[in-house]
Design an enzyme around this catalytic site. Sequence first.
Site, short mmCIF file in Angstrom:
data_model
loop_
_atom_site.label_atom_id
_atom_site.label_comp_id
_atom_site.label_asym_id
_atom_site.label_seq_id
_atom_site.Cartn_x
_atom_site.Cartn_y
_atom_site.Cartn_z
N LYS A 141 13.62 -113.65 21.18
CA LYS A 141 12.38 -113.48 21.94
C LYS A 141 12.70 -112.99 23.33
O LYS A 141 13.17 -113.74 24.18
CB LYS A 141 11.57 -114.79 22.04
CG LYS A 141 10.14 -114.46 22.48
CD LYS A 141 9.43 -115.57 23.21
CE LYS A 141 9.76 -115.70 24.65
NZ LYS A 141 9.36 -114.57 25.53
N GLU A 191 21.86 -121.21 29.64
CA GLU A 191 22.37 -120.48 30.82
C GLU A 191 21.20 -120.43 31.79
O GLU A 191 20.22 -119.73 31.52
CB GLU A 191 22.75 -119.04 30.45
CG GLU A 191 23.82 -118.90 29.40
CD GLU A 191 25.21 -118.98 29.97
OE1 GLU A 191 25.34 -119.13 31.20
OE2 GLU A 191 26.15 -118.90 29.18
N GLU A 223 16.40 -121.69 44.34
CA GLU A 223 16.70 -120.36 43.82
C GLU A 223 15.47 -119.48 44.08
O GLU A 223 14.39 -119.76 43.58
CB GLU A 223 16.98 -120.42 42.32
CG GLU A 223 17.34 -119.06 41.77
CD GLU A 223 17.51 -119.04 40.25
OE1 GLU A 223 16.68 -119.62 39.54
OE2 GLU A 223 18.48 -118.42 39.78
#
Length: 501
Positions: free
Chosen positions: A196, A272, A405
């Site tokens: 996906k 990840e 982030e």
Amino acid sequence: MSQFDVTEQRKADWESAANALQIRDKAYIDGKFVSATSGKVFECINPATDAVLATVAECDAADVDRAVKAARAAFESGVWSAMAPMNRKAVLLRLAELIRQNLVELALLDSLDMGKLVNDAAMVDVPGSATFFQWYAEAIDKVYDEIAPTGPGDLAMITREPLGVVGAVVPWNFPLDMATWKCAAALAAGNSVVLKPAEQSPLSALRLAELASEAGVPDGVLNVLPGYGETAGQALGLHPDVDCLAFTGSTAVGKLFQQYAGQSNMKQVWLETGGKSPNLVFADCADLDAAADMAAFGIFFNQGEVCSANSRLLVERSIQAELVEKLIARADAMQPGDPLDPESKMGAMVSSEQTKTVMRYINIGKTEANLVVGGEQVKIDGRGNFVQPTIFDNVDANATIATDEIFGPVLAVVPFDSEDEAVSIANDSVYGLAASVWTDGLSKAHRVAGRLRAGTVSVNTVDALSPMTPFGGFKQSGFGRDLSLHSFDKYTALKTTWIKY
Ligand code: NAD
């Protein structure tokens, strides 16, 4: 289009190649392009122009089920999973070649879909994808199994077997490469894959699936489902017949996949996820210009939309002013421009939402630290989503822009006075994906690299990466590794077969 010379291209060449593109806009299931069961579609927007690029099949749980059934049937048939590794190698080498032959098209698809410079896509992403497929193809018939040292009378064989159906859910920042990192290793090991792609960037993955069929990957072995995370992504995470879910994306969504596994069939989950990578520049750095070049590349490449972006620059105070001055000059030279113009130095942000997020952080930064360059959203030819390369100096290590982030071209410069302080600031993060160290001291390089809690430490460079070395994180940057032979650990199970004789 394969005759197109990438090194000679001009903006007009890219534009005419873009106009000639035939976009695949359906899901790819069991070797065929098909509409979503619901008939729904969603729009892909070119973030550099805000124009609708395509309307694409919007897959959901029904399509996930269809694709998983096709993947399972292909796996059980042995048409791929039981193929001799040498033969799988030949197919994947053909795929690598087809990726190279279709470089222009694949580069354009990623550039138009998510705003990256087409030059970068053509020189980094697409050749990288071909290299990764080639590397895993070449590896798969060279990986031997083991025999345990049991002694006479017993033969204990330890073999690696493919897991079955691998679900892969990937982000939009390197659409083709992130898909490749999962698919190349999983397919080489003999699995079937249901991929996906991110809803922002499904187009290159759809073309990849078609090229895989052309290379000889059997029907059902690689399926691609465009769709949203909350529907298609979640359904894949919860599906009871998916054996392994390999994810690249944000830490928050990675945690959801762990929950999906716990709520369903305890599928293996490999994550990840995010990063806030520190780049430590010591005063004994031998080449401050090189450090400045790479620090700028480390945060501004791909508009800063890089999981391992060197978004925290930790600099020894005695060289702070000099380094920041050099960085300002480099930021000035990297202003965003039309992604299809080879002269442009930075592309568009992936979307208007991501642009808003980045601008929100920049506005927080203005209250927390000293903005020395950039800080503005811009338009190119009156349209699109672009953000200037932005640097904040004298940032407190605990400031929001030094800890969150941002996933944009925003650098936080944090000064330090000692090696201990630098290591302590670098490690004081929930993330641990990558880190860089600049020093001419051999002992210091080893000492500091050893103390940094990060999956990759680059010394006197940034973001060192190759198919030969594992890539992944410590802490909330995830676990399991992409790239290198270690990636096979995610897509295979060890089996012991003990024979008494
Ligand atoms: P994201 O987590 O929002 O989306 C990633 C994928 O997950 C997409 O395919 C999305 O559709 C899907 N998804 C979203 N919500 C979901 C849900 N509720 N259930 C199931 N699936 C869902 O991340 P993004 O914005 O696409 O990418 C940026 C993030 O990816 C950053 O945090 C970046 O650090 C990370 N990233 C990490 C690496 C790495 O190797 N560690 C590489 C690239 C990007």
